[in-house]
Design a protein around this motif. Structure first.
Motif, short mmCIF file in Angstrom:
data_model
loop_
_atom_site.label_atom_id
_atom_site.label_comp_id
_atom_site.label_asym_id
_atom_site.label_seq_id
_atom_site.Cartn_x
_atom_site.Cartn_y
_atom_site.Cartn_z
N ASP A 24 0.86 -1.18 0.00
CA ASP A 24 0.00 0.00 0.00
C ASP A 24 0.90 1.23 0.00
O ASP A 24 1.39 1.65 1.05
N GLY A 25 1.16 1.75 -1.18
CA GLY A 25 2.10 2.87 -1.29
C GLY A 25 3.49 2.41 -0.93
O GLY A 25 4.02 1.48 -1.51
N ASN A 26 4.08 3.05 0.08
CA ASN A 26 5.42 2.67 0.54
C ASN A 26 5.39 1.64 1.67
O ASN A 26 6.44 1.22 2.14
N LEU A 27 4.21 1.24 2.10
CA LEU A 27 4.08 0.27 3.18
C LEU A 27 3.92 -1.13 2.59
O LEU A 27 3.07 -1.37 1.75
N ILE A 28 4.79 -2.03 3.03
CA ILE A 28 4.74 -3.43 2.60
C ILE A 28 4.61 -4.26 3.86
O ILE A 28 5.42 -4.14 4.78
N THR A 29 3.61 -5.11 3.91
CA THR A 29 3.41 -5.95 5.09
C THR A 29 3.09 -7.37 4.65
O THR A 29 2.58 -7.59 3.56
N GLY A 30 3.41 -8.33 5.50
CA GLY A 30 3.18 -9.73 5.17
C GLY A 30 2.58 -10.48 6.34
O GLY A 30 2.52 -9.97 7.46
N LYS A 31 2.15 -11.71 6.06
CA LYS A 31 1.49 -12.51 7.08
C LYS A 31 2.43 -13.04 8.15
O LYS A 31 2.01 -13.36 9.23
N GLY A 32 3.69 -13.19 7.86
CA GLY A 32 4.61 -13.69 8.87
C GLY A 32 5.77 -14.45 8.27
O GLY A 32 6.00 -14.41 7.06
N LEU A 33 6.49 -15.16 9.10
CA LEU A 33 7.71 -15.84 8.69
C LEU A 33 7.49 -16.83 7.56
O LEU A 33 8.35 -17.01 6.70
N GLY A 34 6.33 -17.44 7.51
CA GLY A 34 6.04 -18.41 6.45
C GLY A 34 5.94 -17.79 5.07
O GLY A 34 5.94 -18.50 4.07
N THR A 35 5.87 -16.48 5.00
CA THR A 35 5.76 -15.79 3.71
C THR A 35 6.99 -14.92 3.43
O THR A 35 6.92 -13.98 2.66
N VAL A 36 8.11 -15.27 4.04
CA VAL A 36 9.31 -14.42 3.95
C VAL A 36 9.81 -14.28 2.52
O VAL A 36 10.26 -13.20 2.12
N VAL A 37 9.73 -15.32 1.70
CA VAL A 37 10.20 -15.21 0.32
C VAL A 37 9.29 -14.26 -0.46
O VAL A 37 9.77 -13.39 -1.20
N ASP A 38 7.97 -14.42 -0.30
CA ASP A 38 7.03 -13.52 -0.96
C ASP A 38 7.29 -12.07 -0.53
O ASP A 38 7.24 -11.15 -1.35
N PHE A 39 7.54 -11.88 0.75
CA PHE A 39 7.80 -10.56 1.31
C PHE A 39 9.07 -9.96 0.72
O PHE A 39 9.10 -8.81 0.28
N ALA A 40 10.13 -10.75 0.67
CA ALA A 40 11.41 -10.29 0.13
C ALA A 40 11.27 -9.94 -1.35
O ALA A 40 11.82 -8.93 -1.81
N LEU A 41 10.53 -10.74 -2.09
CA LEU A 41 10.33 -10.46 -3.51
C LEU A 41 9.48 -9.21 -3.71
O LEU A 41 9.68 -8.47 -4.68
N ALA A 42 8.54 -8.97 -2.82
CA ALA A 42 7.72 -7.75 -2.90
C ALA A 42 8.60 -6.52 -2.69
O ALA A 42 8.45 -5.51 -3.40
N ILE A 43 9.52 -6.59 -1.75
CA ILE A 43 10.44 -5.48 -1.52
C ILE A 43 11.35 -5.30 -2.74
O ILE A 43 11.56 -4.18 -3.21
N THR A 44 11.86 -6.41 -3.26
CA THR A 44 12.72 -6.36 -4.44
C THR A 44 11.97 -5.72 -5.60
O THR A 44 12.52 -4.87 -6.31
N ARG A 45 10.71 -6.11 -5.79
CA ARG A 45 9.93 -5.53 -6.88
C ARG A 45 9.70 -4.03 -6.68
O ARG A 45 9.80 -3.25 -7.62
N LYS A 46 9.42 -3.63 -5.46
CA LYS A 46 9.17 -2.22 -5.17
C LYS A 46 10.42 -1.38 -5.43
O LYS A 46 10.34 -0.29 -5.99
N VAL A 47 11.58 -1.89 -5.06
CA VAL A 47 12.82 -1.12 -5.18
C VAL A 47 13.45 -1.25 -6.57
O VAL A 47 13.90 -0.25 -7.14
N PHE A 48 13.47 -2.46 -7.13
CA PHE A 48 14.20 -2.71 -8.38
C PHE A 48 13.33 -3.02 -9.59
O PHE A 48 13.83 -3.12 -10.70
#
Length: 67
Positions: A24-48
């Motif tokens: 949501d804009g600059n805020l990225i949130t995830g469900k928890g440790l079980g979704t860490v790869v999805d979370f990391a890829l979301a950050i990667t997509r937002k930045v790169f």
């Protein structure tokens, strides 16, 4: 907003079965440790960008979302 499942019943407005990661804009949130790869890829997509996130996902043999 995300919350630990132990307190989620106390929230006044619940939305169940949302995606593993929400951007949501600059805020990225995830469900928890079980979704860490999805979370990391979301950050990667937002930045790169989408292409870099897809390349990283392919490199770790992870199914990248089509959208």
């Amino acid at each position: 907003m995300t919350a630990h499942h132990a307190v989620s019943s106390e929230l006044t407005c619940q939305v169940i079965d949302q995606p593993k990661v929400v951007i949501d804009g600059n805020l990225i949130t995830g469900k928890g440790l079980g979704t860490v790869v999805d979370f990391a890829l979301a950050i990667t997509r937002k930045v790169f960008g989408h292409g870099r996130a897809k390349a990283v996902a392919n490199g770790i043999v992870f199914e990248y979302p089509k959208s």
